[in-house]
Each structure stands twice: as C-alpha cells, then as structure tokens.
Design an enzyme around this catalytic site. Structure first.
Site, PDB file in Angstrom:
ATOM      1  N   ARG A 214     -27.802   4.220  13.501  1.00 45.70           N
ATOM      2  CA  ARG A 214     -28.384   4.533  12.190  1.00 45.70           C
ATOM      3  C   ARG A 214     -29.907   4.484  12.255  1.00 45.70           C
ATOM      4  O   ARG A 214     -30.485   3.831  13.126  1.00 45.70           O
ATOM      5  CB  ARG A 214     -27.878   3.543  11.135  1.00 45.70           C
ATOM      6  CG  ARG A 214     -26.371   3.500  10.985  1.00 45.70           C
ATOM      7  CD  ARG A 214     -25.949   2.409  10.012  1.00 45.70           C
ATOM      8  NE  ARG A 214     -24.490   2.307   9.872  1.00 45.70           N
ATOM      9  CZ  ARG A 214     -23.714   1.591  10.674  1.00 45.70           C
ATOM     10  NH1 ARG A 214     -24.258   0.893  11.667  1.00 45.70           N
ATOM     11  NH2 ARG A 214     -22.398   1.551  10.480  1.00 45.70           N
ATOM     12  N   LYS A 237     -26.426  -3.105   9.514  1.00 47.45           N
ATOM     13  CA  LYS A 237     -25.442  -2.976   8.440  1.00 47.45           C
ATOM     14  C   LYS A 237     -24.237  -3.871   8.666  1.00 47.45           C
ATOM     15  O   LYS A 237     -23.712  -4.482   7.719  1.00 47.45           O
ATOM     16  CB  LYS A 237     -24.984  -1.522   8.307  1.00 47.45           C
ATOM     17  CG  LYS A 237     -24.019  -1.287   7.159  1.00 47.45           C
ATOM     18  CD  LYS A 237     -23.687   0.190   7.007  1.00 47.45           C
ATOM     19  CE  LYS A 237     -22.748   0.411   5.819  1.00 47.45           C
ATOM     20  NZ  LYS A 237     -22.433   1.849   5.623  1.00 47.45           N
ATOM     21  N   HIS A 316     -29.108  11.143   8.923  1.00 45.79           N
ATOM     22  CA  HIS A 316     -27.897  10.366   9.197  1.00 45.79           C
ATOM     23  C   HIS A 316     -26.796  11.226   9.803  1.00 45.79           C
ATOM     24  O   HIS A 316     -25.918  10.705  10.516  1.00 45.79           O
ATOM     25  CB  HIS A 316     -27.398   9.711   7.907  1.00 45.79           C
ATOM     26  CG  HIS A 316     -26.234   8.795   8.116  1.00 45.79           C
ATOM     27  ND1 HIS A 316     -26.356   7.553   8.711  1.00 45.79           N
ATOM     28  CD2 HIS A 316     -24.912   8.944   7.831  1.00 45.79           C
ATOM     29  CE1 HIS A 316     -25.162   6.971   8.779  1.00 45.79           C
ATOM     30  NE2 HIS A 316     -24.273   7.790   8.254  1.00 45.79           N
ATOM     31  N   ARG A 319     -25.755  11.091  13.501  1.00 42.72           N
ATOM     32  CA  ARG A 319     -24.751  10.090  13.922  1.00 42.72           C
ATOM     33  C   ARG A 319     -23.373  10.726  14.025  1.00 42.72           C
ATOM     34  O   ARG A 319     -22.636  10.469  14.979  1.00 42.72           O
ATOM     35  CB  ARG A 319     -24.754   8.937  12.917  1.00 42.72           C
ATOM     36  CG  ARG A 319     -23.794   7.795  13.217  1.00 42.72           C
ATOM     37  CD  ARG A 319     -24.137   6.613  12.311  1.00 42.72           C
ATOM     38  NE  ARG A 319     -23.075   5.623  12.177  1.00 42.72           N
ATOM     39  CZ  ARG A 319     -22.870   4.627  13.020  1.00 42.72           C
ATOM     40  NH1 ARG A 319     -23.652   4.487  14.072  1.00 42.72           N
ATOM     41  NH2 ARG A 319     -21.904   3.753  12.818  1.00 42.72           N
ATOM     42  N   HIS A 341     -17.739   0.960  15.253  1.00 48.70           N
ATOM     43  CA  HIS A 341     -16.705   0.863  14.222  1.00 48.70           C
ATOM     44  C   HIS A 341     -15.592  -0.072  14.673  1.00 48.70           C
ATOM     45  O   HIS A 341     -15.190  -0.053  15.842  1.00 48.70           O
ATOM     46  CB  HIS A 341     -16.111   2.243  13.930  1.00 48.70           C
ATOM     47  CG  HIS A 341     -17.067   3.164  13.256  1.00 48.70           C
ATOM     48  ND1 HIS A 341     -16.986   4.537  13.360  1.00 48.70           N
ATOM     49  CD2 HIS A 341     -18.143   2.914  12.458  1.00 48.70           C
ATOM     50  CE1 HIS A 341     -17.965   5.091  12.653  1.00 48.70           C
ATOM     51  NE2 HIS A 341     -18.666   4.128  12.097  1.00 48.70           N
ATOM     52  N   TYR A 350     -16.332  10.378  10.781  1.00 50.71           N
ATOM     53  CA  TYR A 350     -17.509  10.954  11.429  1.00 50.71           C
ATOM     54  C   TYR A 350     -17.127  12.124  12.335  1.00 50.71           C
ATOM     55  O   TYR A 350     -17.915  13.053  12.535  1.00 50.71           O
ATOM     56  CB  TYR A 350     -18.242   9.887  12.251  1.00 50.71           C
ATOM     57  CG  TYR A 350     -19.101   8.967  11.421  1.00 50.71           C
ATOM     58  CD1 TYR A 350     -20.459   9.213  11.252  1.00 50.71           C
ATOM     59  CD2 TYR A 350     -18.553   7.855  10.783  1.00 50.71           C
ATOM     60  CE1 TYR A 350     -21.251   8.376  10.481  1.00 50.71           C
ATOM     61  CE2 TYR A 350     -19.333   7.012  10.003  1.00 50.71           C
ATOM     62  CZ  TYR A 350     -20.685   7.280   9.855  1.00 50.71           C
ATOM     63  OH  TYR A 350     -21.466   6.452   9.088  1.00 50.71           O
TER      64      TYR A 350
END
Length: 361
Positions: A214, A237, A316, A319, A341, A350
């Site tokens: 990110r 995050k 973003h 990503r 993840h 994604y």
C-alpha cells in the site's frame, strides 16, 4: 459581634427563612422550589406555619414523588449510548485514519437518531435512513453505516441496554464497484508520464508493482529496512510483517526490486526510499506522504490520453495489478503471501480484473 447568629434565623425549621431587610419570613416549597412570603408575623406564628407545611409535604408529596421516580424507567438515548460506544471503540486500537472515519460516521448516526431512546429505534426507521443514501447513489456509504449500526446495537445488547438489534433485519446494500482496474498497458502509459514529472513518483509506482504494498507502507520504507538481501515491511493497516527479497523479479516487465532500490539511492540524501527534493504546494523536501503519492499519480494519469469508462484507477489499483501479474507468474498463493492477506478470499477480490482482461481459452 458580626459572627453572632441572627436571632431571627437561629434554629428555624427547615425551609423557613427570615429576611431582615424586609422584616418578613419566607417558606420555600421543597417540591416546586417556590418561595412563599408569610408577611410580617411573629416568629412563633412563622415557625408554627412552617412546621405545619413541612409535615404536610412529608405526608402527602415526598413518598409518592419518590415512589414515582423509583418506578420510572430512565430513557437511555441513542446519543448517550454513543458516548459509551466511543469508549468501547477506542479500546480496539484502530488505526488513526480508521478512527477518523468511524467518528465521522458516528456523528452522522447521532444527528439522525441521537435524541431517540435507543430501545425505541425501529427497523423501519433504520431502513428509511439507509434508503435515503441508496436513493442518492451512495450505496457504499449505506453499507458502511449499516455495518456500524449493527456493531453499535450489538455492543448495546452485550451491556444489557437493549434486547434486540433493530439493524439486523435490514437489507445489506450491495456496494457499487465504480473504480476501474488498471491494466499493465495503462500502468506503462501512466508511468511514462510520471517519469517526466518526477523520479520519485516513477520509483514509487515500480515499488508498488514489484511488492504489491500500500501507499502508506511504501512512503515509510527506509534503507535501514534493508538487510540480508531483503526489505523488511510491517504493514501499517494490519501489522503483518513481510521480508521481501530484493531479488524479487516480475518477468512481464523485466524488472527486479534491487534495481529500483538502487535507483532510489541515486542522489537521495535521506533514509527514505521515496524522497522529494522539490518544494511544491507547501511541501518541504523530505519523505513523500501517502496523500502526495496519490495526488501526484492522479496528475500523471490525467496527463495521458487514457480514457476510462468509470472512475479512473487510483495509485492503490497498482496493488491489484501486482497481485494479478504475480498470480499469473507464480500462482495465487504467492500473491496472497506478498499482499499479506490472511485468507485467499480477500486476495480473490484483488485478483478480480472487473472485466479488464480477456479469459484465455
């Protein structure tokens, strides 16, 4: 002499007062707070009347008034509960930006339901409230507010404030996916425009493509994070920790991470990989903040001749592009690990190209 008790006020019954300035006695009703003048009567008469009135109040009003207050069910307003919920929320140790978003959402909920008793808020009222956002084309906001309402009422149930969650029966708004995915061809065009603007933006785009991280994590990367042939990343995050090898190569663009790192070192006097020496828009020379990366990317994108059917992709989206390219070259599990993840279901989101790529038969 000045400290000697006034003989008129000494040992008077409760609620009785003598006003020397007016030479009169006054009795205050303890129920209503009203003060009643008794006039210029004798002390004996004033005391007699006050005792009689006090006894009457004691026998007729105080017990029943107190009983009613004991029987009353206090009204717990939604606003009052939100004060308590804010404390619960603060204990979850959310990221500052997440807390900022939640606080703004709580203000919205308070403006709508704040004065209502929390137990009297109905499913119908919540449904109408959420529908107002859906009708305005703000499905994402409706979904976010419903999710927050569910949690607010759930915590109220846990603490025994209410017995049921009025938000549960409402429909879950399906968020609109408006932002387009970015293709590799579009990335290449935007990167070319970025290169003509600033080296740091092109480097930030390359790092995002090679690491899948990110913008917040990219802006914090330092040369001190590099050791033993790897760059060590703690995702802001999630707190997930990664050690990405500098030898990591994305074959489709013939680029490795160590090549980009060496470019970042060239002419860079700071510890940060993404560093700007140019003062622009009030920004001082130094590490480039996440919002500045997003803004610069948007400027580079808008300088191109690219056209988008929906909302143009943001920084973003690199990503997502990285996850799709690595999934094709090294498999979906590798893409999942690189993105950090915990489960494949998030990675699948994604990997969804949203119609930007052909299915190869």
């Amino acid at each position: 002499m000045s400290n000697r008790p006034d003989r008129y006020n000494a040992n008077l019954p409760r609620n009785l007062t003598f006003r020397k300035s007016r030479q009169s006695y006054y009795w205050r009703n303890p129920v209503t707070g009203q003060e009643i003048p008794l006039g210029r009567i004798s002390r004996r008469e004033a005391v007699s009347q006050a005792l009689e009135a006090n006894n009457y109040i004691d026998e007729n009003y105080i017990p029943s008034s107190l009983l009613l207050r004991l029987k009353e069910k206090p009204e717990f307003t939604f606003s009052l509960w939100l004060d308590r919920y804010a404390i619960i929320l603060s204990r979850r140790e959310l990221k500052p930006n997440t807390m900022k978003i939640r606080n703004n959402q709580l203000k919205t909920l308070c403006a709508e339901f704040g004065t209502k008793a929390i137990e009297n808020i109905t499913t119908r009222e919540i449904a109408i409230f959420l529908d107002s956002y859906i009708e305005s084309g703000k499905k994402n906001m409706a979904a976010a507010l419903r999710s927050l309402l569910l949690d607010v009422f759930r915590e109220a149930i846990v603490e025994g404030v209410i017995e049921r969650n009025p938000a549960e029966p409402t429909r879950t708004p399906t968020p609109d996916v408006k932002r387009e995915r970015m293709s590799l061809e579009q990335f290449t065009v935007i990167r070319s425009a970025a290169q003509s603007m600033s080296n740091w933006l092109a480097n930030a785009m390359d790092i995002a493509l090679l690491t899948g991280q990110r913008r917040e994590d990219i802006s914090k990367m330092t040369f001190d994070d590099i050791r033993d042939g790897r760059i060590f990343i703690t995702q802001g995050k999630t707190g997930h920790m990664l050690a990405v090898p500098l030898s990591l190569t994305l074959n489709v663009v013939s680029l490795s991470l160590d090549q980009v790192v060496e470019r970042c070192r060239a002419g860079n006097p700071s510890e940060f990989l993404i560093y700007s020496t140019v003062r622009k828009g009030g920004r001082k020379p130094g590490a480039v903040l996440p919002d500045a990366i997003t803004s610069a990317f948007a400027d580079a994108r808008d300088k191109t001749a690219l056209e988008f059917a929906q909302s143009p992709p943001s920084f973003h989206e690199i990503r997502s592009l990285a996850s799709r390219l690595y999934a094709a070259e090294k498999g979906e599990e590798f893409a999942q690990r690189l993105l950090g993840h915990k489960n494949m279901s998030m990675t699948k989101k994604y990997l969804d190209s949203r119609g930007q790529e052909f299915d190869m038969v």
